[in-house]
Scaffold this motif. Sequence first.
Motif, PDB file in Angstrom:
ATOM      1  N   GLU A  93       0.835  -1.206   0.000  1.00 20.40           N
ATOM      2  CA  GLU A  93       0.000   0.000   0.000  1.00 20.40           C
ATOM      3  C   GLU A  93       0.869   1.255   0.000  1.00 20.40           C
ATOM      4  OE1 GLU A  93      -3.399   2.290  -0.168  1.00 20.40           O
ATOM      5  OE2 GLU A  93      -3.141   0.120  -0.468  1.00 20.40           O
ATOM      6  N   TYR A 133       1.351   4.226  -2.880  1.00 15.97           N
ATOM      7  CA  TYR A 133       1.280   5.656  -2.581  1.00 15.97           C
ATOM      8  C   TYR A 133       2.510   6.382  -3.116  1.00 15.97           C
ATOM      9  CZ  TYR A 133       1.328  10.020   0.030  1.00 15.97           C
ATOM     10  OH  TYR A 133       1.382  11.359   0.366  1.00 15.97           O
ATOM     11  N   HIS A 143       2.898   9.459  -5.671  1.00 15.76           N
ATOM     12  CA  HIS A 143       3.138  10.745  -5.007  1.00 15.76           C
ATOM     13  C   HIS A 143       4.608  11.102  -4.799  1.00 15.76           C
ATOM     14  CE1 HIS A 143      -1.111  11.434  -3.971  1.00 15.76           C
ATOM     15  NE2 HIS A 143      -1.174  10.129  -3.768  1.00 15.76           N
TER      16      HIS A 143
END
Length: 265
Positions: A20, A24, A28
């Motif tokens: 996870e 991200y 980002h």
Amino acid sequence: MGAHNYSYVFDFEDQFNENEFNRYMREHWTDSFIYSAVYLIIIFGGKHFMTKRRRFDLRPYLATWSGGLAIFSIFGAIRTVPEIISAITNHSLEYSICDPSYFEGVTSFWCFLFTVSKVLELGDTLFIVLRKQPLIFLHWFHHITVLVYVWYSYPQKMASGRWFMTMNYTVHSIMYSYYALRALRVNIPKWVNMGITFLQLLQMIMGLLINILAYRVLDQGSYCSHSYTNIRYSVLMYCSYFFLFAHFFYTTYVVQKPKQHVKDQ
């Protein structure tokens, strides 16, 4: 999981979802440029703001800040050093440089914290600005380039990150402990400060050697979780740090009396 069999695993380490966080970071990592831009605006805007104002002492806050980062770095070193030792002794030096198994198990959690901590560490500079201490190029350049490089590299699962992370945790555990003690007005011999700068120089040399070894493995056509592009960026970064820290060491301890504190790696 990973190269080291830990005798005890904390719940927060065991429950960490690396997939996870990796997702991200893939989406980002470029936010690191935004953080860097905001950081530069704040520190140089703050430096201008403080020009005609009295400096703040902030020693209790600086001691707390540095002490907190010291404790964090000590725990990070405690949890990552055994893994890199196991990677070498149970496998090989090449394995430690080329296999990203540290993204599994306990060290995956500490790699996550290492990555996000590069944003938190930008706060170091606020104390320099508000206390009206010299803000040298080495300090802010190092902060933003490390942040961008770490965020850029994380989604690629670069195997050399095992070395970079562990060395950084280890050096920072000493460096931030030194900062905390200085903020508490503890009299520390000059050689300790010199020793920290020397460790930082040694860290840069080790970083360059790791990149050279990774490049040789790739060039031989063997498996190595790296890219030539990342190695180029890393070598450029470590070379610039080495020369900047060497210049700092020379001007601070060889040419003149020490006027500046050792800056963050």
